[in-house]
Scaffold this active site. Structure first.
Site, PDB file in Angstrom:
ATOM      1  N   CYS A 258       2.070   0.108  13.533  1.00 28.49           N
ATOM      2  CA  CYS A 258       0.632   0.271  13.818  1.00 28.49           C
ATOM      3  C   CYS A 258       0.523  -0.540  15.364  1.00 28.49           C
ATOM      4  O   CYS A 258      -0.165  -1.313  15.437  1.00 28.49           O
ATOM      5  CB  CYS A 258      -0.012  -0.687  12.779  1.00 28.49           C
ATOM      6  SG  CYS A 258       0.481  -2.085  12.447  1.00 28.49           S
TER       7      CYS A 258
ATOM      8  N   ASP B 144       7.864   1.557   7.849  1.00 31.44           N
ATOM      9  CA  ASP B 144       6.843   1.029   8.701  1.00 31.44           C
ATOM     10  C   ASP B 144       7.260  -0.364   9.363  1.00 31.44           C
ATOM     11  O   ASP B 144       7.066  -1.258   8.521  1.00 31.44           O
ATOM     12  CB  ASP B 144       5.541   1.088   7.603  1.00 31.44           C
ATOM     13  CG  ASP B 144       4.440   0.617   8.470  1.00 31.44           C
ATOM     14  OD1 ASP B 144       4.164   0.563   9.867  1.00 31.44           O
ATOM     15  OD2 ASP B 144       3.273   0.381   7.585  1.00 31.44           O
TER      16      ASP B 144
ATOM     17  N   GLY C 209       0.727  -1.183  -0.039  1.00 29.32           N
ATOM     18  CA  GLY C 209       0.092  -0.119   0.209  1.00 29.32           C
ATOM     19  C   GLY C 209       0.683   1.381   0.051  1.00 29.32           C
ATOM     20  O   GLY C 209       0.558   2.304  -0.788  1.00 29.32           O
TER      21      GLY C 209
END
Length: 420
Positions: free
Chosen positions: A352, A299, A241
């Site tokens: 996250c 990330d 993504g």
């Protein structure tokens, strides 16, 4: 007349068996639902039965403390946590109380799971609770250890917001490749939010690759690198993504990931969206680019406690030792990735996670160890209305953010700049 399914099982039982295998993998072996799915669902041929098994397992995990409290209220002595009778009762009660399955069907399809075992006990406890007209609390309780850990870090209001977030699976968020996409709520430019349950392949633009599914919070790290101004590395990139976001923003992207199977999915996503990136299968703690680059997006692998709304297994699997293990990996990745940047380049670090050890503590330690880096403060207009930067200039998204609009995943994001 109903015919037995494969293996001679009565109709509906195979899906419940698969749900039991999924739950066993999560609660006893610490696997994710996705990791367990291939093996647990291998014998299930029908797509609707596979979906049902996943739905049952997810609802059990979403309501596990409350289901166990109901079971314990109807037994003379608590059943062991790993007893098959407890698992069967969890599955039966989740069907009846969360999925709306008629009580007779809920119990009939789980009794074969305890053949040769405590059928009478399971039937009796379920019957007692059914006659009482029990219901599940709304919102559901969190596991005691998770609630205590989050309360210590963020306070009781965050725990209550997390309980409300747990109650309902999240809506569908899309990131647009260009300016146009399906009709829906726009919380940020290039974003659309649609109701949960939307049939993804039926949406306009799917075949053309005009958008991809990505939680709003998960889309923010790549956004914070802005429009392309040279070369960017997306470390730990799969399933893609953020790579697609960077490519769509005109960066010359190199996507790194250790898992070749996940990189294959990334490649397929790039093909569908007609976007380009160099794909490298490598360990990001060891790999380095041939020359310094203008931007790095890290990330990082993490405990993933921030995605508990859509992956309720996480709050039952994650424990302090795992958080410490992931934080150690993040330290190594962050220190190594910092060396990829040229002077004046920007590094976005994100997880996250809802754990300070994987967010604020990590950023603070990085700045202390790397004096040539400083926080590049995130501005209010770079974020959706309702999410604001922390005083330190980074972003912490907790349960309760954008709650009226459907919420978003928990995230930590920091943007650093290397001194020129």
């Amino acid at each position: 007349m109903n015919r037995p399914q494969s293996g001679g099982l009565p109709p509906g039982v195979a899906a419940r068996q698969a749900a039991l295998r999924l739950l066993d993998a999560v609660l006893r072996r610490g696997e994710t639902l996705d990791q367990a799915g291939g093996r647990a669902l291998a014998s299930i041929r029908a797509d609707n039965d596979r979906a049902l098994a996943r739905a049952i397992a997810a609802e059990v995990l979403r309501h596990l403390p409350d289901l166990d409290a109901l079971i314990d209220s109807a037994t003379q002595r608590p059943l062991p946590d790993d007893a098959k009778a407890r698992f069967a009762l969890r599955i039966a009660l989740a069907q009846m109380l969360a999925l709306g399955t008629p009580s007779h069907a809920a119990i009939a399809t789980v009794l074969p799971l305890v053949d040769g075992g405590p059928r009478k006990l399971v039937h009796g406890v379920f019957g007692t609770l059914s006659r009482r007209g029990v219901t599940l609390p709304d919102p559901p309780a969190l596991p005691a250890a998770t609630a205590a850990r989050w309360s210590a870090q963020w306070g009781d209001d965050m725990v209550e917001a997390a309980r409300r977030a747990m109650a309902t699976p999240p809506p569908l968020d899309l990131t647009l490749r260009g300016a146009h996409g399906p009709e829906g709520l726009e919380l940020l430019a290039g974003h659309r939010r649609l109701p949960r349950g939307t049939a993804i392949p039926d949406l306009p633009g799917y075949d053309e690759g005009a958008w991809w599914v990505q939680d709003l919070a998960a889309s923010l790290p790549a956004r914070l690198l802005g429009l392309g101004k040279g070369r960017a590395i997306d470390a730990c990139a799969a399933p893609g993504g953020k790579t697609m976001q960077l490519a769509a923003a005109s960066w010359d992207v190199t996507a790194i990931d250790l898992a070749e199977s996940r990189l294959a999915r990334l490649g397929a996503n790039l093909d569908r969206t007609d976007l380009a990136a160099e794909i490298v299968a490598a360990d990001a703690t060891r790999w380095s680019p041939p020359t310094p680059v203008e931007a790095v997006l890290l990330d990082a692998p993490c405990s993933a406690t921030g995605i508990f709304r859509r992956h309720p297994d996480v709050i039952h699997r994650v424990h302090p030792a795992l958080i410490d293990q992931m934080a150690d990996l993040q330290r190594h990745l962050l220190a190594h990735a910092a060396g990829w940047l040229r002077k004046g380049g920007r590094l976005v670090y994100a997880t996250c996670s809802l754990e300070r050890a994987e967010g604020e503590d990590q950023a603070t330690a990085f700045l202390a160890a790397n004096r040539d880096f400083a926080v590049d403060p995130v501005q209010h207009d770079e974020l959706p209305h309702g999410i604001v930067p922390a005083p330190e200039g980074w972003v912490r998204i907790l349960p309760g953010a954008l709650e009226a609009q459907g919420g978003c995943d928990g995230f930590f994001i920091a943007r650093f700049v290397r001194a020129g």
